[in-house]
Design a protein around this motif. Sequence first.
Motif, PDB file in Angstrom:
ATOM      1  N   PRO A 103      -9.079   8.245   0.713  1.00 51.69           N
ATOM      2  CA  PRO A 103      -9.547   9.603   0.395  1.00 51.69           C
ATOM      3  C   PRO A 103     -11.070   9.717   0.432  1.00 51.69           C
ATOM      4  CG  PRO A 103      -7.817   8.965  -1.129  1.00 51.69           C
ATOM      5  CD  PRO A 103      -8.138   7.745  -0.309  1.00 51.69           C
ATOM      6  N   GLU A 104     -11.559  10.884   0.833  1.00 49.15           N
ATOM      7  CA  GLU A 104     -12.998  11.087   0.985  1.00 49.15           C
ATOM      8  C   GLU A 104     -13.741  10.984  -0.341  1.00 49.15           C
ATOM      9  OE1 GLU A 104     -13.399  14.810   2.964  1.00 49.15           O
ATOM     10  OE2 GLU A 104     -12.886  13.977   4.944  1.00 49.15           O
ATOM     11  N   GLN A 105     -13.027  11.185  -1.450  1.00 47.25           N
ATOM     12  CA  GLN A 105     -13.676  11.154  -2.753  1.00 47.25           C
ATOM     13  C   GLN A 105     -13.871   9.734  -3.295  1.00 47.25           C
ATOM     14  OE1 GLN A 105     -10.936  12.811  -1.901  1.00 47.25           O
ATOM     15  NE2 GLN A 105     -10.946  14.917  -2.659  1.00 47.25           N
ATOM     16  N   VAL A 106     -13.322   8.732  -2.613  1.00 50.21           N
ATOM     17  CA  VAL A 106     -13.376   7.361  -3.114  1.00 50.21           C
ATOM     18  C   VAL A 106     -14.616   6.645  -2.568  1.00 50.21           C
ATOM     19  CG1 VAL A 106     -12.184   5.124  -3.123  1.00 50.21           C
ATOM     20  CG2 VAL A 106     -10.891   7.244  -3.429  1.00 50.21           C
ATOM     21  N   LYS A 107     -15.192   5.774  -3.363  1.00 46.02           N
ATOM     22  CA  LYS A 107     -16.471   5.134  -3.051  1.00 46.02           C
ATOM     23  C   LYS A 107     -16.372   4.147  -1.894  1.00 46.02           C
ATOM     24  CE  LYS A 107     -20.297   2.800  -5.421  1.00 46.02           C
ATOM     25  NZ  LYS A 107     -20.770   2.261  -6.725  1.00 46.02           N
ATOM     26  N   ILE A 108     -15.342   3.278  -1.911  1.00 48.00           N
ATOM     27  CA  ILE A 108     -15.167   2.282  -0.842  1.00 48.00           C
ATOM     28  C   ILE A 108     -14.010   2.747   0.039  1.00 48.00           C
ATOM     29  CG2 ILE A 108     -14.633  -0.125  -0.315  1.00 48.00           C
ATOM     30  CD1 ILE A 108     -15.794  -0.882  -3.009  1.00 48.00           C
ATOM     31  N   ARG A 109     -14.304   3.010   1.317  1.00 47.45           N
ATOM     32  CA  ARG A 109     -13.313   3.646   2.181  1.00 47.45           C
ATOM     33  C   ARG A 109     -13.010   2.797   3.415  1.00 47.45           C
ATOM     34  NH1 ARG A 109     -14.451   8.573   4.549  1.00 47.45           N
ATOM     35  NH2 ARG A 109     -12.239   9.088   4.367  1.00 47.45           N
ATOM     36  N   PHE A 110     -11.729   2.813   3.809  1.00 49.12           N
ATOM     37  CA  PHE A 110     -11.296   2.132   5.020  1.00 49.12           C
ATOM     38  C   PHE A 110     -10.378   3.049   5.825  1.00 49.12           C
ATOM     39  CE2 PHE A 110     -12.382  -1.416   2.248  1.00 49.12           C
ATOM     40  CZ  PHE A 110     -13.066  -2.259   3.104  1.00 49.12           C
ATOM     41  N   ASP A 111     -10.436   2.906   7.120  1.00 48.44           N
ATOM     42  CA  ASP A 111      -9.486   3.527   8.042  1.00 48.44           C
ATOM     43  C   ASP A 111      -8.638   2.367   8.561  1.00 48.44           C
ATOM     44  OD1 ASP A 111      -8.093   4.674  10.109  1.00 48.44           O
ATOM     45  OD2 ASP A 111      -9.833   5.611  11.059  1.00 48.44           O
ATOM     46  N   THR A 112      -7.492   2.145   7.906  1.00 50.01           N
ATOM     47  CA  THR A 112      -6.706   0.934   8.150  1.00 50.01           C
ATOM     48  C   THR A 112      -5.503   1.210   9.035  1.00 50.01           C
ATOM     49  OG1 THR A 112      -7.357   0.117   5.958  1.00 50.01           O
ATOM     50  CG2 THR A 112      -5.526  -1.001   7.059  1.00 50.01           C
ATOM     51  N   HIS A 113      -5.383   0.417  10.086  1.00 53.20           N
ATOM     52  CA  HIS A 113      -4.246   0.494  10.998  1.00 53.20           C
ATOM     53  C   HIS A 113      -3.284  -0.643  10.629  1.00 53.20           C
ATOM     54  CE1 HIS A 113      -6.260   3.183  14.133  1.00 53.20           C
ATOM     55  NE2 HIS A 113      -7.141   3.028  13.140  1.00 53.20           N
ATOM     56  N   PHE A 114      -2.055  -0.287  10.294  1.00 52.98           N
ATOM     57  CA  PHE A 114      -1.045  -1.263   9.898  1.00 52.98           C
ATOM     58  C   PHE A 114      -0.115  -1.542  11.079  1.00 52.98           C
ATOM     59  CE2 PHE A 114      -2.471   0.559   5.958  1.00 52.98           C
ATOM     60  CZ  PHE A 114      -2.397  -0.469   5.029  1.00 52.98           C
ATOM     61  N   PHE A 115       0.117  -2.839  11.324  1.00 50.91           N
ATOM     62  CA  PHE A 115       0.985  -3.259  12.420  1.00 50.91           C
ATOM     63  C   PHE A 115       2.139  -4.102  11.888  1.00 50.91           C
ATOM     64  CE2 PHE A 115      -3.250  -2.731  14.204  1.00 50.91           C
ATOM     65  CZ  PHE A 115      -3.012  -2.001  15.360  1.00 50.91           C
ATOM     66  N   LEU A 116       3.272  -4.026  12.582  1.00 53.40           N
ATOM     67  CA  LEU A 116       4.418  -4.890  12.299  1.00 53.40           C
ATOM     68  C   LEU A 116       4.395  -6.080  13.246  1.00 53.40           C
ATOM     69  CD1 LEU A 116       7.283  -2.215  12.104  1.00 53.40           C
ATOM     70  CD2 LEU A 116       5.926  -3.122  10.205  1.00 53.40           C
ATOM     71  N   ALA A 117       4.809  -7.228  12.722  1.00 54.73           N
ATOM     72  CA  ALA A 117       4.969  -8.413  13.566  1.00 54.73           C
ATOM     73  C   ALA A 117       6.058  -9.279  12.969  1.00 54.73           C
ATOM     74  CB  ALA A 117       3.666  -9.202  13.666  1.00 54.73           C
ATOM     75  N   GLU A 118       6.894  -9.825  13.842  1.00 55.03           N
ATOM     76  CA  GLU A 118       7.930 -10.759  13.373  1.00 55.03           C
ATOM     77  C   GLU A 118       7.321 -12.157  13.300  1.00 55.03           C
ATOM     78  OE1 GLU A 118      12.711 -11.376  13.941  1.00 55.03           O
ATOM     79  OE2 GLU A 118      11.555 -10.350  15.489  1.00 55.03           O
ATOM     80  N   ALA A 119       7.579 -12.840  12.199  1.00 52.80           N
ATOM     81  CA  ALA A 119       7.016 -14.177  12.007  1.00 52.80           C
ATOM     82  C   ALA A 119       7.516 -15.115  13.106  1.00 52.80           C
ATOM     83  CB  ALA A 119       7.408 -14.715  10.640  1.00 52.80           C
ATOM     84  N   PRO A 120       6.627 -15.893  13.715  1.00 52.58           N
ATOM     85  CA  PRO A 120       7.052 -16.861  14.735  1.00 52.58           C
ATOM     86  C   PRO A 120       8.011 -17.894  14.137  1.00 52.58           C
ATOM     87  CG  PRO A 120       4.665 -16.560  14.753  1.00 52.58           C
ATOM     88  CD  PRO A 120       5.171 -15.883  13.527  1.00 52.58           C
ATOM     89  N   ASP A 121       8.884 -18.427  14.968  1.00 49.02           N
ATOM     90  CA  ASP A 121       9.807 -19.463  14.510  1.00 49.02           C
ATOM     91  C   ASP A 121       9.025 -20.636  13.913  1.00 49.02           C
ATOM     92  OD1 ASP A 121      11.936 -17.964  15.391  1.00 49.02           O
ATOM     93  OD2 ASP A 121      12.113 -19.018  17.308  1.00 49.02           O
ATOM     94  N   GLY A 122       9.459 -21.075  12.753  1.00 54.20           N
ATOM     95  CA  GLY A 122       8.823 -22.220  12.119  1.00 54.20           C
ATOM     96  C   GLY A 122       7.537 -21.918  11.383  1.00 54.20           C
TER      97      GLY A 122
END
Length: 210
Positions: A103-122
């Motif tokens: 939110p614009e009213q918050v002091k520390i701001r991030f524009d975060t892109h979240f991605f999905l990934a399947e854990a590699p075998d092992g």
Amino acid sequence: MAGSIGEPGQELASEEVVPARQAASIILLRGGDETLELLLVQRTPKARFMGGVWVFPGGAVDAHEGEGDAAHRVAAVRELEEEAAVSGIAPHELVKFSQWITPEQVKIRFDTHFFLAEAPDGAEPQIDGEECVDLGWFTPQDALRAGEEGAIALVFPTIKHLEQLSIFPSTAAVIAHASAHEVVPVLPKVVMSGETARVLLPGEPGYDAA
């Protein structure tokens, strides 16, 4: 469900809007067609920003990583390796799941892109012991329950992602869903009621008037 201000990293700013720093995060999944589990890491309590909170591995995009979607993907993979020692995932294999802007009213701001990934075998995630001090595999429901019971500390964006993920029966199902849908940025707003501040999401009552 509205969130609250007062969580780590949610201090309100002055009247000037602080630019949001570009960031990326990976929601690492396992379970294939049968179940859905995800990895959360605990940030060190010594951290000035969100100390002690359980989050998806992630962090800010470095300048040398460039700009745009490619930079976010590279940063997400790098952060997963740094914070959880998981490698072997190519940036182009990531599936974009969401984009959250502080939110614009918050002091520390991030524009975060979240991605999905399947854990590699092992893959056997391990903490670095400095930036992150603990980790665990959770079903979304178990993570939400642990947060409600106070066993782990969660912040609003993580809670909302866990709620979204909880409707899917398996890792394969959520990846298929995300692959077929366009991501729309989410910009929460802070609404003051007396001395109490609440976080509203698009579509919630009062958001458009804020």
